[in-house]
Design a protein around this motif. Structure first.
Motif, short mmCIF file in Angstrom:
data_model
loop_
_atom_site.label_atom_id
_atom_site.label_comp_id
_atom_site.label_asym_id
_atom_site.label_seq_id
_atom_site.Cartn_x
_atom_site.Cartn_y
_atom_site.Cartn_z
N PHE A 71 84.37 56.18 -99.28
CA PHE A 71 83.94 56.12 -97.88
C PHE A 71 83.42 57.47 -97.39
N LEU A 72 83.99 58.54 -97.89
CA LEU A 72 83.58 59.89 -97.47
C LEU A 72 83.18 60.69 -98.71
N ARG B 253 94.72 68.49 -91.80
CA ARG B 253 94.49 67.55 -90.69
C ARG B 253 93.52 68.09 -89.66
N GLN C 220 82.93 64.40 -93.93
CA GLN C 220 82.03 64.27 -92.80
C GLN C 220 80.90 63.32 -93.12
N SER C 221 80.36 62.74 -92.06
CA SER C 221 79.20 61.86 -92.21
C SER C 221 77.96 62.70 -92.45
N LYS D 152 79.59 64.51 -88.54
CA LYS D 152 80.78 64.08 -87.79
C LYS D 152 81.99 64.11 -88.71
N LYS D 153 83.07 64.73 -88.24
CA LYS D 153 84.26 64.84 -89.08
C LYS D 153 85.10 63.56 -89.07
N MET D 154 85.66 63.29 -90.25
CA MET D 154 86.47 62.08 -90.42
C MET D 154 87.70 62.44 -91.25
N LEU D 155 88.84 61.89 -90.89
CA LEU D 155 90.06 62.14 -91.66
C LEU D 155 90.77 60.82 -91.93
N ILE D 156 91.07 60.59 -93.20
CA ILE D 156 91.87 59.43 -93.61
C ILE D 156 93.19 59.97 -94.15
N GLU D 157 94.28 59.47 -93.63
CA GLU D 157 95.59 59.94 -94.11
C GLU D 157 96.47 58.75 -94.46
#
Lengths: 327, 327
Positions: free
Chosen positions: B139-140, B185, B259-260, B264-269
């Motif tokens: 996804f990222l 994070r 990031q996209s 744009k920042k994205m975080l999956i935890e």
């Protein structure tokens, strides 16, 4: 194997997001953006990609492996997904949870008839959050599910506020309540009311001469949308709204809190923190479009959801690479 | 469809955990526990279930759908999984990451030859953590992976301490460093050294007359195990060790920070907090055993990993129920 060729139908936030996400995946190419508008009126970010009329899709002649449907769940997708599944492998992000069975049945009938592969309700909720709910239930049958959303903008709630007389513009944030999250993380398996789980915060631009107190009253008492929540309303200028609230952040938390048969406590938590909801949703859609192309190549016909997709199908790497580097 | 019938080979912590987990799944039954010891010397928790000699498994005559191999990764599973795959559908929790390709090849050859279904390296790491690494990468694609373990007991590190002269007993906790987690994070994508990610804390019981300072020196300077970490050593009595450190908690965190294409920042935890490592691992094994039984019924022969399993196969619910309630 050549690149997976995608088409995009609809060029709003999702369509733009798919276009961006394709750039991060070397094995995927964007063939065209299809629009119901006059194609000459639609300017897209990628110069080399053609914008075509949606009519070009009729009959199935377009050279695409998967058509990514980027319309809305209210009126577009219920028609579009079954319609285009008669000619193309498709992916959509249909997110009206209550109507998923009906939508699945319609898409499945079309895709079974055409022999195409159709993935519905892909994204993060429904989508990745659903996967975590499913797996949490399988691993911890004796437990409780919790889903929290936010902090993020809810389109539906923003629209509801904008429909109130006297409101020129508005954005609504859904905010998870930290103390509720902590109670879940403690393993206490609390029973949480709607009001205990989320706050709602509205930023509202009033029309000239509108009655602020009356607008606020209508917001906070609105059934379904706000009356069951603690809601804060801020009145700001259009300039402030545009400056401070134009981004589309979102995210949330899925927790499964349970115990083993001997009473040992276990907690599974999955969370997303997204600076752009549509751009993340479309990163997910593009990875799943890759999976759909593979399933189509294997002749798997009908409607599917994220529950049906082997995770390896999402990756450009082969099984041996995945086992060596990611397992 | 009748119940899925499991056999357990090996009755240590994992075997006991599988036995417990079966009780939480109405569609699964435990047929027998198989042991290489004298069966009369093995007392199990479920009175109605028979303990048999492992020899009973020879030839494939036992009435089980899936054999869950509960041996160790160092010496048991490299032999047992390919061996029993000649007769049974099998699941194991082989967790020596570096040797997974080799183990996969051996098991695949056996299972392809026999037409059986074999799932290797199932559990939470490898297993659920691997799934989250894989999906995060899909996804990222523009991002970084982080895995933190703990707080929990590391069997390998505890064993290493116990092998030091003068040590009567010991337990070692792996502890993720909160400030490193917070840095990840924040979206800063930090480059973290081994020392910056985890602390190691040892609880050591000395033999009579042992030199505490020398034992501590040997622990903290031990290559691979401790020298790259900040390590704390506590000397306690056997009584204290038994009283305070007999549980087997574990857990950890998998993060994908990316990031996209527009930045744009994205975080999956994804995180697990487990009061019992073996009891959670076996909850996962039992759900995947259900999936293996289904794949076997479909004639899918060969070796597989969690990457290959459609998530719906883990659940006792059918597709329509899953879509209606969990999507």
């Amino acid at each position: 194997m050549g690149k997976t060729r995608l088409g995009i139908l609809g060029y709003g936030n999702l369509g733009r997001g798919v276009e961006l996400a394709v750039r991060q995946n070397d094995d995927i190419e964007l063939v065209a953006v299809y629009t119901r508008r006059d194609p000459s009126s639609v300017s897209i970010a990628t110069e080399s990609v053609e914008v075509k009329s949606a009519e070009a899709l009729e009959g199935g002649a377009e050279p695409i492996d998967v058509l990514v449907l980027c319309g809305g769940s209210a009126t577009d997708l219920p028609k579009q997904t079954p319609y285009y599944a008669q000619w193309y492998n498709v992916v959509d992000s249909f997110d009206t949870h209550a109507k998923i069975p009906e939508h699945f049945a319609a898409v499945d009938a079309a895709a079974q008839a055409s022999g195409k592969t159709a993935l519905i309700s892909c994204g993060w909720d429904p989508g990745l959050f659903s996967l975590n709910r499913l797996m949490g239930n399988c691993f911890l049958p004796d437990g409780a599910d919790y889903t929290f959303w936010g902090k993020g903008i809810s389109q539906g709630h923003s629209d509801a506020v904008r429909r109130i007389e006297g409101v020129a513009d508005a954005k609504q944030y859904t905010i998870p309540i930290e103390s509720a999250l902590e109670a879940v993380r403690s393993g206490a398996n609390p029973e949480l009311t709607t009001r205990e789980k989320h706050l709602r915060e509205c930023f509202v631009v009033l029309e000239e001469g509108a009655d602020a107190a009356e607008v606020e009253r209508q917001i906070v008492t609105m059934p379904n949308y706000f009356s069951d929540y603690d809601t804060t309303v801020h009145f700001i200028s259009q300039e402030e709204l545009d400056r401070d609230h134009s981004a589309m952040p979102h995210g949330g938390f899925v927790l499964r809190s349970g115990q083993s048969a001997s009473g040992k406590k276990m907690l599974i938590e999955y969370s997303l923190k997204l600076d752009s909801n549509p751009e993340f949703t479309t990163c997910v859609l593009v990875a799943y479009a890759r999976a759909v192309a593979r399933m189509a190549a294997e002749g798997k016909a009908g409607a599917f959801t994220v529950f049906d997709i082997p995770p390896a199908y999402l990756s450009p790497l082969d099984g041996a690479e995945l086992r060596a580097h990611l397992l």
